[in-house]
Scaffold this active site. Sequence first.
Site, PDB file in Angstrom:
ATOM      1  CD  GLU A 178      -1.825  -3.866   5.028  1.00  0.00           C
ATOM      2  OE1 GLU A 178      -3.137  -3.375   4.979  1.00  0.00           O
ATOM      3  OE2 GLU A 178      -1.404  -4.711   4.561  1.00  0.00           O
TER       4      GLU A 178
ATOM      5  CD  GLU B  97      -2.076  -9.873   4.742  1.00  0.00           C
ATOM      6  OE1 GLU B  97      -1.851  -9.124   5.571  1.00  0.00           O
ATOM      7  OE2 GLU B  97      -2.453  -9.641   3.356  1.00  0.00           O
TER       8      GLU B  97
ATOM      9  CG  HIS C  86       0.571  -6.763   2.601  1.00  0.00           C
ATOM     10  ND1 HIS C  86      -0.232  -5.912   1.800  1.00  0.00           N
ATOM     11  CD2 HIS C  86       1.389  -7.163   1.502  1.00  0.00           C
ATOM     12  CE1 HIS C  86       0.017  -5.775   0.712  1.00  0.00           C
ATOM     13  NE2 HIS C  86       1.183  -6.459   0.319  1.00  0.00           N
TER      14      HIS C  86
ATOM     15  CG  HIS D 201      -1.696  -1.500   1.379  1.00  0.00           C
ATOM     16  ND1 HIS D 201      -2.566  -1.796   0.568  1.00  0.00           N
ATOM     17  CD2 HIS D 201      -1.484  -2.591   2.128  1.00  0.00           C
ATOM     18  CE1 HIS D 201      -2.893  -2.927   0.828  1.00  0.00           C
ATOM     19  NE2 HIS D 201      -2.062  -3.462   1.776  1.00  0.00           N
TER      20      HIS D 201
HETATM   21 ZN    ZN Z   1      -2.370  -5.515   2.761  1.00  0.00          ZN
END
Ligand code: ZN
Length: 328
Positions: A153, A291, A209, A116
């Site tokens: 994030e 993640e 992430h 992101h």
């Molecule tokens: Zn993400």
Amino acid sequence: MSYTGPEFDPPQQRRPRRGPLTVALAALVPGALLGWLVYEEVGGGSGAEVRTASPAPASSASPLSSAPGSASTAASPDASPHTSAGDDGKVSGTPSDRPGGTGPLKGKVVVIDPGHNPGNFRHTAEINRQVDIGTNHKECDTTGTSTNDGYTEARFSMDVAHRLRTLLERQGATVKLTRDGDSPAWGPCVDERARIGNTARADAAVSIHADGSAPGNRGFHVILPGSVHAGAADTRPIVGPSHDLGVRIAGTFLRETGEPPSNYLGEGTGLVTRTDLGGLNLSTVPKVFIECGNMRDSKDAALLTSGAWRQKAAQGISEGIVSFLRRS
Ligand SMILES: [Zn+2]
């Protein structure tokens, strides 16, 4: 990963917490499954026991039940809004690229993709533009999630990326980031994130992430590319080595952080295979996503917002990459 916002968090499939959480780790040579390791988290994350085990039965939903190169994909329950976070975008800036030094990874190139961009929230039209990911079209990028207190994030992924870069450079690797402080205000798009790794001829690429799942859902998972061959996407050559890379990172991340494998995805393995992420579909180099935890769970959020914990996370990811790059 990449939700458009907390209000769009999808319903999560909650599975009962099973026995000791296990991460099945496969020891691989390219294309061939040689054996399995199971890391058992002993209560409280006090340590990890390693023992050999048999592969999961074919009926298992575990992504590890499919051999590298197979077309099997374990679609995650949250696959819909969880779009291809992490992969790319249109980049006009110069990704950080610094020459490697001396050390065991001298000559190796690692691309780190911080998921992101903090500016994506203000550039919805740009990031909603559809890009071709081979199998289909998807949004250029997504906003990513945040903790309930507003730690995004995008900030998390950049912080871990910087820590990881430092660790890898100490080993002599040449490290490139897909975005950095001097990057444009949004993106890059997922296809561009993949392209950066491809152009750099990265020996390994990892997209960083943190998830935005329901409270109570905890733990990390590593996302592996499934086999796709459509349009510009052909992951067949990278499925095997990416699986190897991901399994190593899962093991070292668990060891360094004590964070358990996800209790809501991956059947306790900490591994999920997906074919809907542009950043993986378009990669021609070994690549995985991680993640690191669930930003919407208070216990995980307390870890993700801790600098000391993020250092452990970077250490764990680094050790997995080093192990992968030094494999014989
Ligand atoms: Zn993400």
